[in-house]
Write a protein that holds these residues in place. Structure first.
Motif, PDB file in Angstrom:
ATOM      1  N   GLU A 107      39.934 -20.710   0.799  1.00  0.00           N
ATOM      2  CA  GLU A 107      40.499 -20.184   2.123  1.00  0.00           C
ATOM      3  C   GLU A 107      40.965 -18.706   2.066  1.00  0.00           C
ATOM      4  O   GLU A 107      41.315 -18.239   0.986  1.00  0.00           O
ATOM      5  N   LEU A 108      40.468 -17.812   3.040  1.00  0.00           N
ATOM      6  CA  LEU A 108      40.838 -16.615   3.121  1.00  0.00           C
ATOM      7  C   LEU A 108      42.215 -16.426   3.783  1.00  0.00           C
ATOM      8  O   LEU A 108      42.800 -17.575   4.527  1.00  0.00           O
ATOM      9  N   GLY A 110      35.861 -32.446   0.775  1.00  0.00           N
ATOM     10  CA  GLY A 110      35.679 -31.551  -0.238  1.00  0.00           C
ATOM     11  C   GLY A 110      37.044 -30.844  -0.662  1.00  0.00           C
ATOM     12  O   GLY A 110      37.984 -30.673   0.544  1.00  0.00           O
ATOM     13  N   TRP A 111      37.257 -30.316  -1.467  1.00  0.00           N
ATOM     14  CA  TRP A 111      38.324 -29.265  -1.741  1.00  0.00           C
ATOM     15  C   TRP A 111      37.995 -27.971  -1.721  1.00  0.00           C
ATOM     16  O   TRP A 111      37.076 -27.471  -2.246  1.00  0.00           O
ATOM     17  N   SER A 112      39.257 -27.382  -1.296  1.00  0.00           N
ATOM     18  CA  SER A 112      39.158 -25.817  -0.805  1.00  0.00           C
ATOM     19  C   SER A 112      40.400 -25.453  -1.499  1.00  0.00           C
ATOM     20  O   SER A 112      41.456 -25.966  -1.554  1.00  0.00           O
ATOM     21  N   TYR A 113      40.288 -23.958  -2.244  1.00  0.00           N
ATOM     22  CA  TYR A 113      41.555 -23.526  -2.792  1.00  0.00           C
ATOM     23  C   TYR A 113      41.626 -22.168  -2.060  1.00  0.00           C
ATOM     24  O   TYR A 113      40.978 -21.439  -1.773  1.00  0.00           O
ATOM     25  N   SER A 131      38.421 -22.127   5.561  1.00  0.00           N
ATOM     26  CA  SER A 131      39.486 -21.712   6.560  1.00  0.00           C
ATOM     27  C   SER A 131      39.954 -20.195   6.474  1.00  0.00           C
ATOM     28  O   SER A 131      39.695 -20.003   5.413  1.00  0.00           O
ATOM     29  N   LEU A 132      40.752 -19.870   7.378  1.00  0.00           N
ATOM     30  CA  LEU A 132      41.319 -18.754   7.244  1.00  0.00           C
ATOM     31  C   LEU A 132      42.760 -18.763   7.902  1.00  0.00           C
ATOM     32  O   LEU A 132      42.858 -19.239   9.069  1.00  0.00           O
TER      33      LEU A 132
END
Lengths: 316, 276
Positions: free
Chosen positions: B41-42, B4-7, B82-83
């Motif tokens: 992502e944080l 999956g893609w995360s931003y 993620s962070l």
């Protein structure tokens, strides 16, 4: 009347290739920033304690940065602002166990500006309200103990302590202010009047200046369009940016809807014989698409075209 | 493999006072969702205006971690991927200390500070914390100690594992460990996991190594994985397109923009390359 001692509070945000940044992003942007302030004839420069190492890193030392300021017509660094917005295990003025740590912070701040033109060390005397409540006489008295200590330390180094109260701080009403000042030494703990913050809190800054004139160390001249009559000051995690219905609290002098009566305050200042710095502060002027340079110019226009006509003897 | 893609949300942090109000968060979540990303992502921060970057502020804003996930879900976001966290960045909540991963005396404080984030990530069901390996070389001076860095990252990896979280080490172009000497120092360390040592090669050599990435990235026992500084080629892409794609072996992947990456603007574009 032409008031000569106008200083500028270092909140500026400028455009950079990496997006909006503080001018201390690099020397080029700092130079452009200082030139704009110089063009508007500011001669004092107030900054934050956390910015001192940034400027020192940029120019080699705080002294070297001050010489850059002087090259642009400033008297030098004239004020340093410190704050602990949140209560932590390390900094909570209403908790005695953190006082030694806070005093040590001010030892470092005083050492950092030694030999500079700094006159005022300006502090936010409390944490945010929701971290302190219930606010009691005891929390205010313990807070007063701390600032008596810090004031004594700074006085030994030729610096004046000015307490700058926020509408969202744990000392905000007339009664709380009075109790705090009753328990602090007027020779060591000064009053620093932020015109917008007090107005938002429902306290008249002009009346406060009249009451605490003898211990007033300076002003932040900024305006607001709103009074907090809905307990926004208790908004967690931050009342300044997150209050319901008020995305922006602070405005420069001279905007329609401004609530602060600056001409009356100016007349009062002239009558009083106050001879310190008057500081223009634009806190979060970029909100809603605003621009720090424009806000500063508009405020300067107001100084030149409205406040300059204020005359001593006409205050009452 | 399902990917999956995360931003990374740091792009929205354009100035110290921006991206604080909840309606600004909502617009960002919806924008990310509309662009087809399924996770965010944080990034860690400090203070009242970093209210997605401090666990206590995030809980205040959204009631709880579950409340935050609910809000994300309402906007079409499935997960927090993620962070990112820089242990050397001073935080008011931790006493504003200038900690260093190279200084063993600071390791206890770093691990305590990490615990706050690991608890949140566990509550969020987030599987990865991206940790900056060291402060910039300019701040560290001659004090770089690769063995000490490896040691604290290894302990951090173990602590993270207890929370069901994996550590990805982020080494950027300002890091002293990007120098050949750092690699030597690391490899001589008896405590440094071999994979952490391999994070040290210069960018040019890593460019070559990425062609056979599996040989350059192996997961240490603690669960630490490696995040690489992008090559000049990919950085150019990032500059052009404002985002950089990363690869991942499983789950979600973070894409970070260079806009708003740090107060100094100095942090380069980077991405996580978790090991698989």
């Amino acid at each position: 009347m032409t008031w000569k001692r106008w200083s500028y509070m270092d909140h500026w945000i400028t455009r950079t290739p990496q997006g909006p940044r503080q001018p201390s992003f690099n020397r080029k942007h700092t130079e452009r920033y200082l030139r704009q302030l110089e063009a508007l004839e500011f001669t004092g420069f107030d900054t934050f304690s956390f910015a001192l190492p940034v400027y020192a890193g940029l120019y080699g030392s705080v002294g070297a940065f001050e010489r850059v300021l002087q090259d642009h017509g400033f008297a030098g660094l004239t004020g340093v602002f410190s704050a602990y917005p949140y209560a932590t295990d390390f900094a909570a003025p209403h908790r005695r166990e953190t006082h030694d740590r806070i005093v040590a912070d001010f030892e470092r701040t005083a050492a950092a500006v030694e030999g500079s033109a700094v006159e005022n060390v300006i502090v936010m005397p409390t944490n945010t309200y929701f971290h302190v409540e219930p606010v009691t006489d005891e929390t205010i008295k313990v807070t007063a103990e701390l600032w008596n200590r810090v004031g004594a330390l700074l006085a030994q180094r030729g610096l004046a302590l000015g307490c700058h109260f926020e509408f969202w701080g744990a000392i905000r009403t007339e009664e709380e202010l009075a109790l705090f000042f009753e328990h602090t030494d007027p020779d060591l703990v000064g009053f620093f009047c932020d015109t917008a913050q007090h107005t938002i809190a429902g306290v008249d800054p002009l009346a406060l200046f009249r009451r605490y004139r003898e211990r007033c160390r300076g002003f932040h001249f900024k305006d607001t369009h709103n009074v907090d009559d809905f307990e926004a000051y208790r908004t967690p995690p931050d009342a300044e940016l997150m209050a319901t219905g008020v995305p922006r609290w602070f405005y420069e002098m001279g905007t329609p809807g401004g609530l602060v009566d600056f001409p009356a305050l100016m007349r009062e200042i002239l009558d009083s014989g106050f001879d310190g710095w008057l500081t223009v502060e634009h806190d979060k002027a970029d909100l809603g698409g605003g621009d720090f340079a424009e806000s500063t110019a508009v405020a300067k226009w107001y100084i030149d075209n409205v406040l300059a006509s204020a005359r001593a003897g006409a205050a009452r | 493999m399902t990917a999956g893609w995360s931003y990374a949300l740091n792009q929205w942090r354009q100035s110290p006072t921006s991206f604080v109000r909840l309606e600004e968060h909502e617009r960002a979540f919806k924008t990310v969702s509309a662009a087809g990303f399924r996770a965010v992502e944080l990034w860690a921060g400090t203070g009242r205006w970093s209210n997605l970057g401090r666990p206590e502020h995030l809980r205040l804003n959204y009631g709880s971690a579950a409340g935050f996930l609910d809000r994300l879900a309402e906007c079409g976001i499935d997960a927090v991927s993620s962070l990112t966290w820089d242990p050397s960045a001073p935080a008011a909540e931790e006493g504003f200390e200038l900690r260093s991963t190279s200084r063993p005396a600071d390791h206890g404080a770093i691990l305590r500070a990490a615990e706050t984030y690991l608890e949140l990530l566990s509550e969020l069901g987030c599987e990865r914390i991206v940790v900056r390996a060291t402060e910039p070389a300019g701040r560290l001076g001659s004090g770089f100690d690769a063995a000490a860095v490896a040691s604290v990252l290894d302990r951090l990896g173990a602590a993270a594992q207890d929370h069901g979280v994996r550590v990805a080490v982020d080494i950027d172009c300002l890091s002293p460990s990007a120098r050949p000497t750092a690699s030597r120092g690391c490899s001589s360390s008896p405590t440094a996991p071999s994979s952490t040592c391999r994070s040290a090669p210069r960018i040019s050599s890593w460019r070559a190594s990425t062609r056979s990435r599996s040989s350059a990235t192996t997961r240490p026992a603690s669960g630490t994985s490696i995040s690489r500084t992008p090559t000049s080629r990919t950085r150019k892409r990032a500059t052009c397109f404002r985002v950089r794609k990363s690869t991942s072996c499983r789950g979600t992947r973070a894409v970070r923009s260079n806009a708003g990456s740090s107060s100094s603007g100095a942090t380069p574009v980077s991405s996580t390359l978790p090991l698989c």
